[in-house]
Write a protein that holds these residues in place. Structure first.
Motif, PDB file in Angstrom:
ATOM      1  N   HIS A 110       0.952  -1.036  -0.049  1.00 43.12           N
ATOM      2  CA  HIS A 110      -0.097  -0.061  -0.210  1.00 43.12           C
ATOM      3  C   HIS A 110       0.880   1.220   0.057  1.00 43.12           C
ATOM      4  O   HIS A 110       1.451   1.428   0.872  1.00 43.12           O
ATOM      5  CB  HIS A 110      -0.828   0.092   1.369  1.00 43.12           C
ATOM      6  CG  HIS A 110      -1.835   0.974   1.182  1.00 43.12           C
ATOM      7  ND1 HIS A 110      -1.833   2.346   1.291  1.00 43.12           N
ATOM      8  CD2 HIS A 110      -3.324   0.892   1.037  1.00 43.12           C
ATOM      9  CE1 HIS A 110      -2.787   3.045   1.274  1.00 43.12           C
ATOM     10  NE2 HIS A 110      -3.716   2.099   1.076  1.00 43.12           N
ATOM     11  N   HIS A 111       0.885   1.997  -1.055  1.00 38.54           N
ATOM     12  CA  HIS A 111       1.578   3.152  -1.261  1.00 38.54           C
ATOM     13  C   HIS A 111       1.484   4.057   0.102  1.00 38.54           C
ATOM     14  O   HIS A 111       2.808   4.766   0.448  1.00 38.54           O
ATOM     15  CB  HIS A 111       1.182   4.053  -2.407  1.00 38.54           C
ATOM     16  CG  HIS A 111       1.821   5.176  -2.705  1.00 38.54           C
ATOM     17  ND1 HIS A 111       3.210   5.208  -3.549  1.00 38.54           N
ATOM     18  CD2 HIS A 111       1.721   6.574  -2.484  1.00 38.54           C
ATOM     19  CE1 HIS A 111       3.613   6.274  -3.621  1.00 38.54           C
ATOM     20  NE2 HIS A 111       2.651   7.174  -2.960  1.00 38.54           N
ATOM     21  N   MET A 112       0.515   4.333   0.802  1.00 40.53           N
ATOM     22  CA  MET A 112       0.406   5.485   2.050  1.00 40.53           C
ATOM     23  C   MET A 112       1.235   4.747   3.039  1.00 40.53           C
ATOM     24  O   MET A 112       1.806   5.241   3.936  1.00 40.53           O
ATOM     25  CB  MET A 112      -1.132   5.762   2.204  1.00 40.53           C
ATOM     26  CG  MET A 112      -1.607   6.740   0.877  1.00 40.53           C
ATOM     27  SD  MET A 112      -0.638   8.059   0.026  1.00 40.53           S
ATOM     28  CE  MET A 112      -0.252   8.971   1.622  1.00 40.53           C
ATOM     29  N   ALA A 114       3.267   2.777   2.889  1.00 39.92           N
ATOM     30  CA  ALA A 114       4.804   2.846   2.484  1.00 39.92           C
ATOM     31  C   ALA A 114       5.558   4.223   2.999  1.00 39.92           C
ATOM     32  O   ALA A 114       6.527   4.251   3.656  1.00 39.92           O
ATOM     33  CB  ALA A 114       5.081   2.328   1.111  1.00 39.92           C
ATOM     34  N   HIS A 115       4.618   5.217   2.534  1.00 44.74           N
ATOM     35  CA  HIS A 115       5.161   6.662   3.042  1.00 44.74           C
ATOM     36  C   HIS A 115       5.200   6.736   4.624  1.00 44.74           C
ATOM     37  O   HIS A 115       6.166   7.110   4.888  1.00 44.74           O
ATOM     38  CB  HIS A 115       4.121   7.715   2.732  1.00 44.74           C
ATOM     39  CG  HIS A 115       4.167   8.280   1.166  1.00 44.74           C
ATOM     40  ND1 HIS A 115       5.482   8.835   0.760  1.00 44.74           N
ATOM     41  CD2 HIS A 115       3.539   8.386   0.194  1.00 44.74           C
ATOM     42  CE1 HIS A 115       5.254   9.300  -0.551  1.00 44.74           C
ATOM     43  NE2 HIS A 115       3.997   8.938  -0.958  1.00 44.74           N
ATOM     44  N   LEU A 116       4.465   5.962   5.289  1.00 44.77           N
ATOM     45  CA  LEU A 116       4.296   6.126   6.586  1.00 44.77           C
ATOM     46  C   LEU A 116       5.634   5.540   7.242  1.00 44.77           C
ATOM     47  O   LEU A 116       6.399   5.868   8.234  1.00 44.77           O
ATOM     48  CB  LEU A 116       3.030   5.557   7.233  1.00 44.77           C
ATOM     49  CG  LEU A 116       2.896   6.082   8.572  1.00 44.77           C
ATOM     50  CD1 LEU A 116       2.780   7.327   8.832  1.00 44.77           C
ATOM     51  CD2 LEU A 116       1.591   5.315   9.018  1.00 44.77           C
ATOM     52  N   VAL A 135       0.612  13.425   3.833  1.00 50.21           N
ATOM     53  CA  VAL A 135       0.370  14.314   3.341  1.00 50.21           C
ATOM     54  C   VAL A 135       1.166  14.401   1.799  1.00 50.21           C
ATOM     55  O   VAL A 135       2.406  14.437   1.759  1.00 50.21           O
ATOM     56  CB  VAL A 135       0.790  15.746   3.911  1.00 50.21           C
ATOM     57  CG1 VAL A 135      -0.086  16.363   4.766  1.00 50.21           C
ATOM     58  CG2 VAL A 135       2.188  15.611   4.755  1.00 50.21           C
ATOM     59  N   SER A 136       0.183  14.093   0.638  1.00 53.00           N
ATOM     60  CA  SER A 136       0.773  13.735  -0.556  1.00 53.00           C
ATOM     61  C   SER A 136      -0.109  14.557  -1.621  1.00 53.00           C
ATOM     62  O   SER A 136      -0.913  15.355  -1.274  1.00 53.00           O
ATOM     63  CB  SER A 136       0.872  12.261  -0.851  1.00 53.00           C
ATOM     64  OG  SER A 136      -0.587  11.732  -0.983  1.00 53.00           O
ATOM     65  N   GLY A 137       0.193  14.319  -2.788  1.00 56.87           N
ATOM     66  CA  GLY A 137      -0.727  14.758  -4.070  1.00 56.87           C
ATOM     67  C   GLY A 137      -2.101  14.318  -4.028  1.00 56.87           C
ATOM     68  O   GLY A 137      -3.097  15.060  -4.343  1.00 56.87           O
ATOM     69  N   THR A 303       9.101  12.146  -0.679  1.00 61.31           N
ATOM     70  CA  THR A 303       8.437  12.093  -1.875  1.00 61.31           C
ATOM     71  C   THR A 303       8.532  10.752  -2.388  1.00 61.31           C
ATOM     72  O   THR A 303       9.204   9.946  -1.719  1.00 61.31           O
ATOM     73  CB  THR A 303       9.039  13.148  -3.297  1.00 61.31           C
ATOM     74  OG1 THR A 303      10.354  13.103  -3.067  1.00 61.31           O
ATOM     75  CG2 THR A 303       8.477  14.288  -2.782  1.00 61.31           C
ATOM     76  N   ASP A 304       7.783  10.362  -3.512  1.00 56.33           N
ATOM     77  CA  ASP A 304       7.700   9.024  -4.189  1.00 56.33           C
ATOM     78  C   ASP A 304       9.131   8.529  -4.215  1.00 56.33           C
ATOM     79  O   ASP A 304       9.992   9.106  -5.089  1.00 56.33           O
ATOM     80  CB  ASP A 304       6.771   8.685  -5.258  1.00 56.33           C
ATOM     81  CG  ASP A 304       5.303   9.133  -4.712  1.00 56.33           C
ATOM     82  OD1 ASP A 304       5.244   9.060  -3.743  1.00 56.33           O
ATOM     83  OD2 ASP A 304       4.604   9.093  -5.738  1.00 56.33           O
ATOM     84  N   ASN A 305       9.327   7.096  -3.931  1.00 57.83           N
ATOM     85  CA  ASN A 305      10.627   6.436  -4.265  1.00 57.83           C
ATOM     86  C   ASN A 305      10.484   4.966  -3.965  1.00 57.83           C
ATOM     87  O   ASN A 305       9.592   4.374  -3.426  1.00 57.83           O
ATOM     88  CB  ASN A 305      11.634   7.051  -2.912  1.00 57.83           C
ATOM     89  CG  ASN A 305      11.061   6.863  -1.672  1.00 57.83           C
ATOM     90  OD1 ASN A 305      11.371   5.582  -1.238  1.00 57.83           O
ATOM     91  ND2 ASN A 305      10.339   7.550  -0.972  1.00 57.83           N
TER      92      ASN A 305
HETATM   93 ZN    ZN Z   1       3.334   9.233  -2.890  1.00 53.26          ZN
END
Ligand code: ZN
Ligand code: KG4
Length: 341
Positions: A110-112, A114-116, A135-137, A303-305
């Motif tokens: 899950h992308h979000m 992964a951000h966390l 907080v993303s796009g 940011t995305d990576n």
């Molecule tokens: Zn993202």
């Protein structure tokens, strides 16, 4: 255990290898910014096609440079959502094909989440429980996290995501895509108190709203343009700075309310907008006053990576698919995830 991570949910092609107990062994990132800049935003079909062109060569080059072979990999993690469906399909297809060929498990991420989790890659990882501000796009979420993998959404945006608001206001100010970093750079030269922009729903609940703020900026622009429709450089800088101040205040206000409401003393901020310097500094000051610890991933991991996907895949290794399958979920709530063991 070495996990290859593949990120293709939007306009960044990201790949990385994470090894348990060691850390990141390799990473590579390609941003499609130039490709989409002429259209002022992401064109989904172009994004998918570019991921197709870049992804496989990027994996080969990254492994070669890190002196790794495909056969060194023990699992492959890919972003399964949320995101652009075509772009997700590219990463999911390559991950699944590669995993089938190598006979190793594939882990949908899950992308979000992964951000966390990216904050856990830092030297001082946050302890549980914590409040997460994502907080993303596409998202603005407050999540109460008592155990890893189980997220209770306690606040979200009722209209635009904060990154989307940065991007839309940047466009109003004729700044190039992607707007967030460009707007933040312009704001550095302006006076954040020059315009009194609204802080919507400041004293009400934990949800966010950013569309009124965007409209207030549009109206201020219309008022301050000269008869030729041009804007003085200093006014433009002041509008950017005042917008950024209002957006950051709104985020901080809701974080404080969430911390007070739950009694938690730890905050983790992640996603593209968490790279914003004003947000980082002001939140640090606000949290220090309340003896709250605030954690961020380093800006490159905000940011995305691919690194965050490799790491989240490792954290989710028990949820590897027994039969490699391509999963692409454009919409996927964090609420649906289950705790990690
Ligand atoms: Zn993202
Ligand atoms: O997490 P991310 O890279 O991609 C998504 O998952 O959406 O976030 C991208 C968003 C964009 O809206 C971008 O303008 C914003 O993050 N952003 C920033 C900054 N860097 C990226 N916004 C404000 N200040 C920044 N420094």
């Amino acid at each position: 255990m070495k996990v290859l991570g593949i990120e293709t949910s939007c306009d960044e092609t990201g790949v990385a290898v994470y090894e348990s107990g060691v850390g990141l062994l390799a990473e590579a990132l390609f941003s499609q910014t130039e490709l989409h800049a002429q259209f002022g935003g992401v064109v989904p079909e172009l994004a998918s096609r570019d991921h197709i062109a870049k992804l496989a060569p990027m994996i080969c080059d990254m492994l070669f440079e890190a002196d790794l072979q495909l056969t060194d990999l023990n699992a492959i993690a890919y972003t399964a959502g949320p995101g652009l469906v075509g772009a997700l399909m590219v990463g999911g297809s390559l991950a699944t094909g590669l995993a089938l060929g190598l006979g190793i498990p594939v882990i949908p991420v899950h992308h979000m989440e992964a951000h966390l989790l990216a904050a856990l890659l830092e030297d001082d990882p946050p302890e549980l429980p914590f409040i997460g501000l994502l907080v993303s796009g596409g998202h603005t979420l407050l999540v109460e996290t008592q155990v890893l993998g189980q997220y209770r959404i306690i606040g979200e945006t009722l209209d635009d995501a904060v990154g989307e608001a940065f991007d839309k206001v940047a466009r109003l100010l004729s700044l190039p895509y992607p707007g967030g970093p460009a707007l933040a750079a312009l704001a550095e030269r302006g006076d954040p108190t020059a315009f009194k922009f609204p802080r919507p729903m400041r004293n009400k609940g934990l949800d966010f709203s950013f569309s009124g703020l965007k409209t207030a900026v549009r109206l201020a622009l219309e008022k301050t343009k000269n008869s030729d429709g041009e804007l003085e450089a200093s006014v433009r800088e002041n509008i950017a700075a005042s917008f950024q101040a209002a957006a950051v205040d709104s985020l901080i206000g809701k974080c404080i309310r969430a911390l007070d409401a739950t009694g938690l003393k730890r905050l983790v901020v992640a996603g593209g907008v968490s790279a914003n310097q004003r947000l980082r500094t002001q939140l640090r000051t606000a949290c220090a006053k309340r003896e709250v610890c605030v954690h961020y991933p380093r800006p490159a991991l905000c940011t995305d990576n691919g690194a965050m996907i490799a790491f989240a895949g490792w954290c989710r290794r028990e949820q590897a698919l027994s039969v490699p399958t391509i999963i692409a979920r454009p919409r996927w709530s964090l609420n649906e995830l289950t705790p990690m063991h």
